[in-house]
Design an enzyme around this catalytic site. Structure first.
Site, mmCIF file in Angstrom:
data_model
loop_
_atom_site.group_PDB
_atom_site.id
_atom_site.type_symbol
_atom_site.label_atom_id
_atom_site.label_comp_id
_atom_site.label_asym_id
_atom_site.label_seq_id
_atom_site.Cartn_x
_atom_site.Cartn_y
_atom_site.Cartn_z
ATOM 1 N N SER A 78 4.669 -1.021 6.529
ATOM 2 C CA SER A 78 3.545 -1.389 6.713
ATOM 3 C C SER A 78 3.450 -1.868 4.668
ATOM 4 O O SER A 78 4.050 -2.596 4.514
ATOM 5 C CB SER A 78 2.103 -0.414 7.264
ATOM 6 N N ASP A 203 1.713 -4.944 17.426
ATOM 7 C CA ASP A 203 1.201 -4.916 16.200
ATOM 8 C C ASP A 203 -0.581 -5.096 16.422
ATOM 9 O O ASP A 203 -0.820 -6.489 16.504
ATOM 10 C CB ASP A 203 1.762 -5.177 15.028
ATOM 11 N N HIS A 232 2.286 -0.742 15.507
ATOM 12 C CA HIS A 232 2.133 -0.802 13.914
ATOM 13 C C HIS A 232 3.308 0.035 13.172
ATOM 14 O O HIS A 232 3.985 -0.344 12.495
ATOM 15 C CB HIS A 232 0.738 -0.672 13.491
#
Length: 258
Positions: A78, A203, A232
């Site tokens: 991320s 995700d 995620h």
């Protein structure tokens, strides 16, 4: 094990603890540094807001310099994937394995409007439920619910681990710096080093259909793969698959002529 360093960078609102399930396996192949980034619980304090990508990348460079590392392999999830790609742009990366990296959205907000409301809701609910979390997280159903936005198999994560994730989110000092989505990743072509974009199939924050599509347009030479069945934060769902993606990337880089 080689002496080549591997730096692990977590996502927004998390810490180096996000990598606990993969560090032992990776340490058999590299010198691993799981960094807690600027503005996160256990990391360096922020002195000026907003702390943008430049500030986070510069702080990691400082810590590399302290260790005498001119370059390193990077794996980031991320926000950490975004920072890793910025460090590649600066010439500090031997390779990058970016796991569902943030930053692949447009100036008009396309690709960011999904993530921001979810993160805001997570922060509010986490703050409200933290006093009773030690009791509630004894239930597998509650654990799955608590991690529903970042993992597909949250019930497999232990209560203590989820409490640490909770406290990381509550102590994050730069959450509001990133939710507006004013920064984004610029195109990276040609690649300065081998890059893998490993996208979590399920995700909910940065969906494959939106953000991965933008990523493939901006980093067209990157190797792209889907982490099936993962959310995620894929280290929580599929740690072995994450290890394989990272080591495949570092191996390609070590075999590539410089």
């Amino acid at each position: 094990m080689t002496t080549t360093p591997l730096v692990l960078l977590h996502g927004l609102g998390m810490s180096a603890l996000a990598w606990d399930d993969v560090v032992p396996a990776l340490s058999r192949h590299h010198v691993v540094f799981a960094a807690t980034m600027l503005g996160h619980r256990g990391g360096p304090r922020v002195t000026r807001h907003p702390a943008g990508i430049d500030a986070l990348a510069t702080d990691i460079e400082r810590r590399m310099d302290e260790r005498g590392w001119e370059t390193a392999h990077f794996a980031g999830n991320s926000l950490g994937g975004w920072v890793a790609l910025e460090l590649a742009r600066r010439g500090r990366a031997r390779s990058v394995c970016a796991l569902t990296p943030a930053g692949f959205w447009t100036a008009g907000g396309h690709g960011h409007t999904v993530a921001a409301p979810i993160i805001r809701r997570m922060a509010v609910l986490t703050r409200l439920t933290r006093p009773v979390a030690p009791i509630g997280l004894r239930s597998a159903t509650i654990r799955r619910f608590a991690l529903r936005d970042v993992a597909e198999r949250g019930e497999r994560v232990g209560p203590r681990r989820i409490l640490a994730i909770t406290d990381d989110l509550l102590a994050c000092d730069i959450l509001d710096d990133y939710l507006p989505g004013t920064e984004q990743i610029a195109p990276l072509d040609p690649l300065p080093c081998p890059v893998t974009l490993a996208w979590a199939e399920r995700d909910h924050l940065l969906p494959v259909s939106i953000n991965a599509t933008i990523a493939r347009e901006r980093v067209p030479q990157a190797r792209f793969e889907i982490l099936t069945g993962a959310g995620h934060v894929p280290m929580l769902d599929s740690p072995r698959r994450v290890v394989r993606a990272i080591l495949d990337t570092t191996a390609r880089a070590e075999l590539s002529p410089r």
